[in-house]
Design a protein around this motif. Structure first.
Motif, PDB file in Angstrom:
ATOM      1  N   ASN A 258      45.848  14.154  -1.692  1.00 25.37           N
ATOM      2  CA  ASN A 258      45.490  14.391  -0.289  1.00 25.37           C
ATOM      3  C   ASN A 258      45.898  13.221   0.597  1.00 25.37           C
ATOM      4  O   ASN A 258      46.376  13.409   1.718  1.00 25.37           O
ATOM      5  CB  ASN A 258      43.983  14.652  -0.158  1.00 25.37           C
ATOM      6  N   ILE A 259      45.707  12.011   0.067  1.00 28.89           N
ATOM      7  CA  ILE A 259      46.065  10.830   0.860  1.00 28.89           C
ATOM      8  C   ILE A 259      47.573  10.823   1.132  1.00 28.89           C
ATOM      9  O   ILE A 259      48.019  10.640   2.266  1.00 28.89           O
ATOM     10  CB  ILE A 259      45.631   9.544   0.118  1.00 28.89           C
ATOM     11  N   GLU A 260      48.362  11.066   0.101  1.00 30.26           N
ATOM     12  CA  GLU A 260      49.818  11.025   0.292  1.00 30.26           C
ATOM     13  C   GLU A 260      50.299  12.177   1.171  1.00 30.26           C
ATOM     14  O   GLU A 260      51.196  11.997   1.993  1.00 30.26           O
ATOM     15  CB  GLU A 260      50.548  11.043  -1.064  1.00 30.26           C
ATOM     16  N   ARG A 261      49.681  13.338   1.006  1.00 31.29           N
ATOM     17  CA  ARG A 261      50.079  14.474   1.858  1.00 31.29           C
ATOM     18  C   ARG A 261      49.736  14.180   3.309  1.00 31.29           C
ATOM     19  O   ARG A 261      50.520  14.450   4.227  1.00 31.29           O
ATOM     20  CB  ARG A 261      49.367  15.763   1.413  1.00 31.29           C
TER      21      ARG A 261
ATOM     22  N   ASP B 120      52.258  14.375  10.568  1.00 31.11           N
ATOM     23  CA  ASP B 120      52.141  13.758  11.875  1.00 31.11           C
ATOM     24  C   ASP B 120      50.677  13.432  12.161  1.00 31.11           C
ATOM     25  O   ASP B 120      49.788  14.178  11.772  1.00 31.11           O
ATOM     26  CB  ASP B 120      52.666  14.776  12.905  1.00 31.11           C
ATOM     27  N   ILE B 121      50.446  12.340  12.870  1.00 32.10           N
ATOM     28  CA  ILE B 121      49.056  11.897  13.083  1.00 32.10           C
ATOM     29  C   ILE B 121      48.192  12.939  13.815  1.00 32.10           C
ATOM     30  O   ILE B 121      46.979  13.005  13.646  1.00 32.10           O
ATOM     31  CB  ILE B 121      49.055  10.531  13.817  1.00 32.10           C
ATOM     32  N   ASN B 122      48.833  13.798  14.632  1.00 35.48           N
ATOM     33  CA  ASN B 122      48.049  14.814  15.364  1.00 35.48           C
ATOM     34  C   ASN B 122      47.978  16.156  14.650  1.00 35.48           C
ATOM     35  O   ASN B 122      47.372  17.101  15.160  1.00 35.48           O
ATOM     36  CB  ASN B 122      48.665  15.038  16.760  1.00 35.48           C
TER      37      ASN B 122
ATOM     38  N   LYS C  43      46.052  19.616  10.042  1.00 30.61           N
ATOM     39  CA  LYS C  43      45.971  19.675   8.567  1.00 30.61           C
ATOM     40  C   LYS C  43      45.627  18.300   7.988  1.00 30.61           C
ATOM     41  O   LYS C  43      44.951  18.168   6.973  1.00 30.61           O
ATOM     42  CB  LYS C  43      47.339  20.166   8.039  1.00 30.61           C
ATOM     43  N   ARG C  44      46.110  17.244   8.691  1.00 30.46           N
ATOM     44  CA  ARG C  44      45.868  15.871   8.228  1.00 30.46           C
ATOM     45  C   ARG C  44      44.362  15.580   8.199  1.00 30.46           C
ATOM     46  O   ARG C  44      43.827  15.060   7.227  1.00 30.46           O
ATOM     47  CB  ARG C  44      46.580  14.920   9.186  1.00 30.46           C
ATOM     48  N   LYS C  45      43.696  15.970   9.275  1.00 28.97           N
ATOM     49  CA  LYS C  45      42.244  15.741   9.367  1.00 28.97           C
ATOM     50  C   LYS C  45      41.519  16.491   8.245  1.00 28.97           C
ATOM     51  O   LYS C  45      40.592  15.973   7.606  1.00 28.97           O
ATOM     52  CB  LYS C  45      41.753  16.242  10.730  1.00 28.97           C
ATOM     53  N   GLN C  46      41.987  17.725   8.022  1.00 33.06           N
ATOM     54  CA  GLN C  46      41.333  18.538   6.984  1.00 33.06           C
ATOM     55  C   GLN C  46      41.519  17.917   5.601  1.00 33.06           C
ATOM     56  O   GLN C  46      40.576  17.808   4.815  1.00 33.06           O
ATOM     57  CB  GLN C  46      41.892  19.953   7.004  1.00 33.06           C
ATOM     58  N   LEU C  47      42.761  17.478   5.326  1.00 36.70           N
ATOM     59  CA  LEU C  47      43.039  16.887   4.004  1.00 36.70           C
ATOM     60  C   LEU C  47      42.163  15.668   3.743  1.00 36.70           C
ATOM     61  O   LEU C  47      41.775  15.383   2.609  1.00 36.70           O
ATOM     62  CB  LEU C  47      44.518  16.468   3.911  1.00 36.70           C
TER      63      LEU C  47
ATOM     64  N   ILE D 170      45.152   5.490   7.079  1.00 31.00           N
ATOM     65  CA  ILE D 170      44.559   6.682   6.465  1.00 31.00           C
ATOM     66  C   ILE D 170      43.050   6.506   6.353  1.00 31.00           C
ATOM     67  O   ILE D 170      42.271   7.397   6.698  1.00 31.00           O
ATOM     68  CB  ILE D 170      45.171   6.909   5.053  1.00 31.00           C
ATOM     69  N   SER D 171      42.640   5.322   5.917  1.00 34.65           N
ATOM     70  CA  SER D 171      41.206   5.121   5.635  1.00 34.65           C
ATOM     71  C   SER D 171      40.339   5.393   6.861  1.00 34.65           C
ATOM     72  O   SER D 171      39.261   5.950   6.762  1.00 34.65           O
ATOM     73  CB  SER D 171      40.964   3.721   5.084  1.00 34.65           C
ATOM     74  N   LYS D 172      40.849   5.021   8.049  1.00 33.48           N
ATOM     75  CA  LYS D 172      39.995   5.217   9.242  1.00 33.48           C
ATOM     76  C   LYS D 172      39.816   6.692   9.587  1.00 33.48           C
ATOM     77  O   LYS D 172      38.898   7.054  10.310  1.00 33.48           O
ATOM     78  CB  LYS D 172      40.517   4.409  10.436  1.00 33.48           C
TER      79      LYS D 172
END
Ligand code: FAD
Ligand code: NAI
Length: 490
Positions: free
Chosen positions: A184-187, A192-194, A197-201, A235-237
Motif C-alpha cells: 500500500n505504501i509503494e502504491r 498523484d498526491i491528490n 485512491k492514495r488516501k484510501q490506500l 507518506i507517513s503524514k
C-alpha cells in the motif's frame, strides 16, 4: 562492587551457556514400546495442538510413561503475545517461533510428531482421523486424548469479513499484514498526491478494541511515528489509523481507570478511536458501520479484524458427538479436573477450545492447565500400573490386593486435586513504549498506568515467558536492534 558484578556476570553467562548447550544438544531418547519392562502396557497419549496448552503440558510431562503422539498442522510453537509486534518489524517473526521438534527432542522419552489436522474424533472407539497437507488421511487410536486445538478468529458472520479482512492470529497473518502495508505504501507513493485512491490506500482500519486490536493499532502507529516518518515522511503524514469498537469502551477486562487512561493515550497518539461503532458489513474498499442507529461508510486500504475467537470445526464436531453433555456453543465443557464432560475417562481439554465461566481464553490459563495435566498424567500412570497389577494375577494374596486398593485411594484422594487457576494479572502494550498492567501479587491488586517502568516490566514478563533461551535471546536482540537501528521493514 566491581568484584560482585563480575561474579554475577560470570554466573549468568555460565548459566545461559549451559542452558543453550542443553537446548542445542538433545540426549538420546528412550524409544516408544508397546509394554514396559514389567510387561504392563504403555498407553497411547495423543495431544492435539502445538500451542500454549500443548507445549506447557509437554514441557512438564514425563514422556517415558506414555507413547506420546502430537498432532498439529503447525510444526512450531507461536509466542502469540508478541505477534502484533511482528508485521511492523519490532520483533522478527522467526524470533517468536520455536520448532516443535526442538521442544520434543529435549524430552527423555521419544515423542512422535505428525503434521496434520485432526478432522474427526470418535470418543466411543477412541479413534482420531487426521489429514496432512497433501490430503493423506490416517487413523490413530488413543487411550488418553488431550484437546488443545485452540480457537479461530470469529467474524460473527458479518458479510465480507473473511474475503477482505486480515486476521491477526497465526504467523501467516503477520506476513499478510506486512505485505499489505508495504504494498500500500509503494502504491500510494506512485500515485498523484491528490488522487483519492492514495488516501484510501493509506487508511488502516483495525476492528475490535480488545487487547489484540489495541496492541495492533499501537504497533502500527509506532511504525508510522518512529520509522516511516523518518524514511518516507511524505507518506507517513498521510497515513491514518482507526480503531473501531462496537462497545462504549475498549479493553473490557481492565479496570475502568486503566481503560480511561488508555483511551486518552490512544487518542493523543493520533489513532482515531471510534467507540460505539459496530461494523455491519465489509466490501473490498470500505467498512459499513452503525453509529447511533445510523449507517456510515469508512473507506480502508488495509483492514485488520480482531473481534475475538470462536471454536474450531474439530471442537464443534467433538461436541456434537456428545450432545447430552456438550451443550455450549462457545467451547468444550470440562469438569474441575479438566476432563471432557461425556468422555471423562479418556479425553481432557484445555485452553481456548474449552469454555468455562470466569476463565478468559488466555495463554496464562492454557499454560497453567497444561502444567496441571502433566501431574495428572503422572498419577494416571501410577493408577494404570496398579490396575494392571491387580488384574494380572487373580491368585494374588488378599493382603496385596488390599495394599493396591489403599494406594489407589491415596492417589485419588490426595494426589489428584481440582485445577485451581491462579490469576497473575494482565498486561497490554499501548504504543510509544508504554504499557498498562493489572497485577495480583500476594493477593493484592496493583496497577501500572503507562509509565516507562510499566513498559520495562511488560518486556521482562514477556522475555521470561519465552519457551526457549533461543527465543529469549532473539527477541532481546530484536528489541536492541530496533532501539539502535530502527525497524527493518521499511
Ligand atoms: P493455541 O495456542 O492457539 O494452539 C492451538 C494449536 O492447535 C495450534 O498449534 C494449532 O495449529 C493446533 N490445531 C488447530 N487445529 C487443529 C486440528 N484440527 N488438529 C490438531 N491441531 C490443531 N494471552 C495471554 O495470556 N497474554 C497475551 O499477551 C496474549 N496475547 C495474544 C496476542 C494475540 C495476537 C493473540 C491472537 C492471542 C493472545 N493471547 C494472549 C491469547 C493466547 O494466545 C491464547 O489464549 C492461547 O494461545 C491459547 O492456547 P491454546 O493452546 O488453547 O491454543
Ligand atoms: P476480545 O474478545 O477480547 O475483543 C474483541 C472486541 O471486538 C470486543 O471489545 C468486541 O466488543 C469488539 N467487537 C466485536 N464485534 C465487533 C464489531 N462487529 N464491530 C466492532 N467491534 C466489535 O478479542 P481479542 O482482543 O482478539 O482477544 C482474544 C483473547 O485473547 C482474549 O481473551 C484476550 O484476553 C486474549 N488476549 C490477551 C492479550 C493480553 O493479555 N495482552 C493480548 C491479546 C489477546
Amino acid at each position: 562492587f566491581f568484584k560482585y558484578s563480575l561474579l554475577a556476570l560470570g554466573g549468568l553467562t555460565s548459566y545461559f551457556t549451559y542452558i543453550t548447550y542443553v537446548e542445542l544438544h538433545p540426549k538420546t531418547q528412550l524409544p516408544q514400546t508397546s509394554t514396559f519392562k514389567d510387561g504392563s502396557p504403555r498407553k497411547n497419549l495423543v495431544i492435539l495442538g502445538t500451542g500454549w496448552g500443548a507445549v506447557s503440558l509437554l514441557q512438564k510431562l514425563d514422556t517415558t510413561q506414555y507413547n506420546v503422539i502430537v498432532v498439529s498442522p503447525r510444526n512450531y510453537f507461536l509466542f502469540t503475545p508478541l505477534l502484533t509486534s511482528t508485521p511492523v518489524g519490532t520483533v522478527d517473526l522467526k524470533s517468536i517461533m520455536e520448532p516443535i521438534r526442538h521442544i520434543l527432542r529435549r524430552k527423555k522419552g521419544e515423542v512422535v510428531y505428525l503434521e496434520a489436522n485432526a478432522t474427526d474424533i470418535d470418543p466411543f472407539n477412541k479413534n482420531i482421523t487426521i489429514i496432512d497437507n497433501y490430503q493423506e488421511t490416517k487413523n490413530i487410536t488413543y487411550d488418553y486424548l488431550v484437546m488443545c486445538v485452540g480457537a479461530e478468529s470469529t467474524t460473527f458472520h458479518i458479510p465480507g469479513v473473511k474475503e477482505n479482512a486480515i486476521f491477526i492470529k497465526e504467523a501467516y497473518d503477520s506476513l499478510k499484514i506486512k505485505d499489505k502495508i508495504l504494498n500500500n505504501i509503494e502504491r500510494a507513493a506512485f500515485l498523484d498526491i491528490n488522487d483519492p485512491k492514495r488516501k484510501q490506500l493509506l487508511s488502516f482500519v483495525v476492528v475490535g478494541g480488545g487487547p489484540t486490536g489495541v496492541e495492533m493499532a499501537a504497533e502500527l502507529q509506532d511504525y508510522v511515528n518512529e520509522s516511516l516518518s523518518k524514511w518516507i515522511p511524505e507518506i507517513s503524514k498521510d497515513i491514518s489509523i482507526s480503531l473501531v469498537e462496537g462497545l462504549p469502551n475498549i479493553l473490557n477486562m481492565f479496570d475502568k481507570n486503566l481503560i480511561e487512561f488508555t483511551q486518552n493515550f490512544i487518542r493523543d497518539s493520533n489513532i482515531d478511536l471510534l467507540l460505539n461503532t459496530f461494523v455491519k458489513g465489509v466490501d473490498e474498499n470500505s467498512v459499513t458501520v452503525e453509529v447511533n442507529n445510523t449507517k456510515q461508510i469508512i473507506p480502508y486500504g488495509m483492514l485488520i479484524w480482531a473481534t475475538g475467537i470462536q471454536p474450531r470445526e474439530i471442537t464443534r464436531k467433538l461436541g456434537q458427538e456428545l450432545p447430552r453433555f456438550q451443550t455450549d456453543r462457545r467451547g468444550l465443557l470440562i469438569n474441575s479436573k479438566l476432563q471432557l464432560l461425556g468422555a471423562e475417562d479418556s479425553i481432557y481439554a484445555i485452553g481456548d477450545c474449552t469454555f468455562h465461566t470466569g476463565l478468559a481464553p488466555t495463554a496464562q490459563v492454557a499454560h497453567q492447565e497444561g502444567r496441571y495435566l502433566a501431574n495428572i498424567f503422572k498419577q494416571l500412570h501410577k493408577l494404570d500400573k496398579l490396575d494392571w497389577e491387580s488384574k494380572k494375577d487373580s491368585n494374588q494374596s488378599d493382603i496385596r490386593q488390599a495394599q493396591i486398593e489403599t494406594q489407589r485411594k491415596y492417589i485419588l484422594e490426595h494426589k489428584i486435586s481440582d485445577f485451581q487457576y491462579s490469576y497473575k494479572g494482565t498486561l497490554a502494550y499501548i504504543g510509544s513504549e508504554r504499557a498498562i498492567a493489572e497485577l495480583k501479587i500476594a493477593g493484592r491488586d496493583y496497577q501500572l498506568r503507562g509509565s516507562p517502568f510499566a513498559f520495562l516490566f511488560w518486556k521482562i514478563v514477556y522475555l521470561s515467558m519465552c519457551v526457549s533461551v533461543r527465543n529469549t535471546l532473539m527477541v532481546s536482540m530484536d528489541w536492541c536492534k530496533v532501539y539502535f537501528f530502527g525497524r527493518n521493514s521499511v
